[in-house]
Write a protein that holds these residues in place. Structure first.
Motif, PDB file in Angstrom:
ATOM      1  N   ILE A 250      28.904  85.996 111.263  1.00 10.57           N
ATOM      2  CA  ILE A 250      27.755  85.420 110.547  1.00 10.57           C
ATOM      3  C   ILE A 250      26.500  86.257 110.784  1.00 10.57           C
ATOM      4  O   ILE A 250      25.729  86.540 109.847  1.00 10.57           O
ATOM      5  N   HIS A 251      26.259  86.673 112.003  1.00 11.49           N
ATOM      6  CA  HIS A 251      25.085  87.514 112.286  1.00 11.49           C
ATOM      7  C   HIS A 251      25.181  88.845 111.555  1.00 11.49           C
ATOM      8  O   HIS A 251      24.186  89.342 111.000  1.00 11.49           O
ATOM      9  N   PHE A 252      26.365  89.419 111.546  1.00 10.52           N
ATOM     10  CA  PHE A 252      26.593  90.692 110.851  1.00 10.52           C
ATOM     11  C   PHE A 252      26.276  90.567 109.362  1.00 10.52           C
ATOM     12  O   PHE A 252      25.529  91.381 108.793  1.00 10.52           O
ATOM     13  N   LEU A 253      26.808  89.533 108.719  1.00  8.14           N
ATOM     14  CA  LEU A 253      26.573  89.336 107.283  1.00  8.14           C
ATOM     15  C   LEU A 253      25.110  89.037 106.992  1.00  8.14           C
ATOM     16  O   LEU A 253      24.554  89.515 105.992  1.00  8.14           O
ATOM     17  N   ASN A 254      24.489  88.259 107.849  1.00 10.81           N
ATOM     18  CA  ASN A 254      23.084  87.926 107.628  1.00 10.81           C
ATOM     19  C   ASN A 254      22.202  89.155 107.767  1.00 10.81           C
ATOM     20  O   ASN A 254      21.276  89.359 106.972  1.00 10.81           O
ATOM     21  N   ASP A 255      22.496  89.989 108.754  1.00 11.61           N
ATOM     22  CA  ASP A 255      21.698  91.204 108.939  1.00 11.61           C
ATOM     23  C   ASP A 255      21.852  92.165 107.761  1.00 11.61           C
ATOM     24  O   ASP A 255      20.936  92.940 107.467  1.00 11.61           O
ATOM     25  N   LEU A 256      22.988  92.100 107.070  1.00  8.83           N
ATOM     26  CA  LEU A 256      23.183  92.926 105.872  1.00  8.83           C
ATOM     27  C   LEU A 256      22.535  92.310 104.631  1.00  8.83           C
ATOM     28  O   LEU A 256      22.494  92.948 103.572  1.00  8.83           O
ATOM     29  N   GLY A 257      22.073  91.070 104.740  1.00  3.83           N
ATOM     30  CA  GLY A 257      21.392  90.423 103.626  1.00  3.83           C
ATOM     31  C   GLY A 257      22.297  89.686 102.663  1.00  3.83           C
ATOM     32  O   GLY A 257      21.881  89.345 101.551  1.00  3.83           O
ATOM     33  N   LEU A 258      23.541  89.387 103.090  1.00  8.44           N
ATOM     34  CA  LEU A 258      24.472  88.738 102.175  1.00  8.44           C
ATOM     35  C   LEU A 258      24.311  87.220 102.117  1.00  8.44           C
ATOM     36  O   LEU A 258      24.611  86.603 101.097  1.00  8.44           O
ATOM     37  N   GLU A 281      20.271  77.836 108.495  1.00  9.56           N
ATOM     38  CA  GLU A 281      18.983  78.436 108.135  1.00  9.56           C
ATOM     39  C   GLU A 281      19.051  79.175 106.800  1.00  9.56           C
ATOM     40  O   GLU A 281      18.097  79.137 106.012  1.00  9.56           O
ATOM     41  N   THR A 282      20.149  79.853 106.548  1.00 10.03           N
ATOM     42  CA  THR A 282      20.246  80.662 105.326  1.00 10.03           C
ATOM     43  C   THR A 282      20.567  79.822 104.091  1.00 10.03           C
ATOM     44  O   THR A 282      20.368  80.284 102.964  1.00 10.03           O
ATOM     45  N   GLY A 283      21.075  78.603 104.280  1.00 12.25           N
ATOM     46  CA  GLY A 283      21.442  77.771 103.137  1.00 12.25           C
ATOM     47  C   GLY A 283      22.767  78.166 102.512  1.00 12.25           C
ATOM     48  O   GLY A 283      23.088  77.726 101.402  1.00 12.25           O
ATOM     49  N   MET A 284      23.549  79.001 103.211  1.00 15.41           N
ATOM     50  CA  MET A 284      24.882  79.333 102.700  1.00 15.41           C
ATOM     51  C   MET A 284      25.752  78.082 102.683  1.00 15.41           C
ATOM     52  O   MET A 284      25.446  77.074 103.315  1.00 15.41           O
ATOM     53  N   HIS A 285      26.852  78.150 101.967  1.00 12.85           N
ATOM     54  CA  HIS A 285      27.758  77.011 101.834  1.00 12.85           C
ATOM     55  C   HIS A 285      29.105  77.352 102.461  1.00 12.85           C
ATOM     56  O   HIS A 285      29.638  78.447 102.265  1.00 12.85           O
ATOM     57  N   MET A 286      29.655  76.398 103.164  1.00 11.92           N
ATOM     58  CA  MET A 286      30.971  76.557 103.783  1.00 11.92           C
ATOM     59  C   MET A 286      32.009  75.859 102.918  1.00 11.92           C
ATOM     60  O   MET A 286      31.870  74.683 102.584  1.00 11.92           O
ATOM     61  N   ALA A 287      33.061  76.591 102.547  1.00 10.96           N
ATOM     62  CA  ALA A 287      34.213  75.990 101.871  1.00 10.96           C
ATOM     63  C   ALA A 287      35.216  75.620 102.962  1.00 10.96           C
ATOM     64  O   ALA A 287      35.926  76.485 103.483  1.00 10.96           O
TER      65      ALA A 287
END
Length: 454
Positions: A250-258, A281-287
């Motif tokens: 999750i940290h890796f993806l967030n740092d890349l801006g995804l 915090e990012t508002g992403m959605h979990m399936a």
């Protein structure tokens, strides 16, 4: 214009103050709902309707929204459930899809999976895999609503998994995937009267280089569409990410801006507390593939995920697409692991499977609840079964989730079209399709004989 009036003992709008309307009705014209409420107040609509269905003993609600599917998985149904140890999918199923399943093998088994979903009440899917023009055809021809995405990887995905810290990156595979994704978006987005829309699907952060992941985010932004990816999904992924990049998924993806509201992450089975906070915090959605991951012997930390306020919807993945099983496991397994019976109620998981799924896909203005102006994606459940009775109306949600079965779904409408009538597909010969799909699957299994011998 064609107007349809449906009355039932209970209408579950999944919107507004009332969870259930006793003696309710829903009215739609063509593909849009025009009214939902007490039947007594909709008599004028009934009088002018072209089609009237009085469903005594039924509950009517929005169609279920499945936020993570692979229709090509029909070919590998039940192949990983009893494979011992971690990574069952990587021992037979993924090598089969990587090396033996051809594009022409996808359509008929995929259509059968779509029939399974429609007959069990799912009206919208969020689909990704390879050979996605075939999946788009499945959505078009089955009558289901679907978001479809070409799954893009940069390696043989069957070589991922627990304990493997090496990657043989293959940019050629990535370029082929990008070409398929662009072709899919430009030729299928908005097709089938709008039932088909598209996303961009990185296979997973451990199966794509950082450079490719950024490219795919840029591609999604270019077309104004979202991302759909396996995320913290398999044993060994977190270890690989830490070993290779010094960061968890999750940290890796967030740092890349995804990450963001346009990102749907499937599984999220291996996340820690710091990652859960970033998810919120990012508002992403979990399936949340509650049934699938349980079969593999591991489970996301749902008590902490729910407590943090992460947006959670439900998905089936690729072997069993019965969302009633998914809902039931989404309610029960966290209770077992936490000891907290109140962690998620029947009403909670019904919400996750309807308007919650719609919000995850950014489609809440069109689907997920029975409200005027929304699409007529509607299912009717036959409550005239011994396993439902006797019960109090106040316990309707719990009764549906904990006592109901997918076979209780008898009527299904998508986009206002009646696709399932009395539990059967209206326009597809299911028995013939089973035979045709089995013949295709058997040809794949014959080619893949070395995998079974191993």
């Amino acid at each position: 214009m064609s107007k349809t009036y449906i009355s039932a003992d209970w209408v579950l709008p999944m919107a507004g103050a009332a969870f259930a309307i006793a003696g309710g009705a829903v009215v739609f014209e063509n593909d849009r709902i025009v009214a939902a409420g007490k039947a007594d107040g909709l008599a004028a609509h009934k009088a002018t309707a072209d089609h009237v269905h009085d469903l005594a003993g039924y509950a009517v609600m929005p169609g279920l929204v499945n936020t993570h599917t692979h229709v090509a998985g029909a070919i590998t149904k039940a192949m990983t459930e009893d494979v011992s140890g971690y990574g069952g999918a990587f021992k037979v199923a993924l090598p089969m899809h990587e090396h033996y399943v051809r594009q022409e093998d996808v359509y008929l088994p995929g259509l059968l999976h779509a029939v399974e979903m429609l007959r069990t009440g799912t009206t919208t899917i969020n689909e990704c895999w390879w050979h996605q023009p075939e999946s788009a055809k499945v959505i078009r021809d089955s009558g289901i609503r679907g978001v479809v995405a070409a799954e893009i990887r940069e390696m043989d995905s069957s070589n991922a998994g627990f304990g493997n810290m090496e990657r043989k990156w293959d940019r050629r595979m990535a370029d082929q995937g990008i070409d398929e994704a662009i072709d899919l978006i430009e030729n299928w987005h908005g097709k089938a009267d709008g039932r088909i829309t598209c996303r961009v699907a990185p296979d997973g952060p451990d199966r794509c280089t950082p450079k490719l992941l950024v490219e795919l985010k840029e591609l999604a932004d270019k077309y104004g569409i979202g991302l759909h990816a396996h995320t913290a999904s398999i044993p060994g992924e977190a270890e690989f990410m830490l070993h290779t990049y010094g960061k968890r998924t999750i940290h890796f993806l967030n740092d890349l801006g995804l990450l963001g509201p346009g990102y749907v992450g499937a599984h999220c089975a291996f996340v820690d507390d710091s990652e859960i906070e970033v998810m919120r915090e990012t508002g992403m959605h979990m399936a949340h593939t509650a049934y699938l991951v349980a079969k593999r012997g591991y489970y996301p930390p749902m008590e902490r995920i729910y407590k943090a306020g992460v947006s959670v919807a439900l998905g089936s993945d690729w072997l069993s697409n019965d969302m009633w099983k998914v809902m039931r496991f989404a309610a029960l397994i966290p209770r077992i692991l936490s000891g907290n019976v109140g962690i998620r109620s029947g009403k909670d998981v019904l919400t996750m499977a309807t308007i919650g799924g719609a919000k995850a896909l950014g489609m809440e203005k069109d689907i997920g609840s029975l409200e005027p102006g929304k699409k007529a994606d509607i299912i009717a459940i036959d409550m005239r079964q011994s396993w439902f009775h006797p019960f109090r109306d106040e316990d309707l949600a719990a009764n549906l989730v904990f006592n109901g079965n997918s076979t209780d779904v008898r009527e299904v409408y998508v986009d206002g079209k009646h696709v399932v009538a009395d539990g059967r597909m209206k326009d597809i010969d299911e028995r013939a399709l089973i035979g045709e799909a089995r013949a295709v699957a058997k040809s794949v299994w014959d080619r893949a004989a070395p995998l079974f011998a191993r």
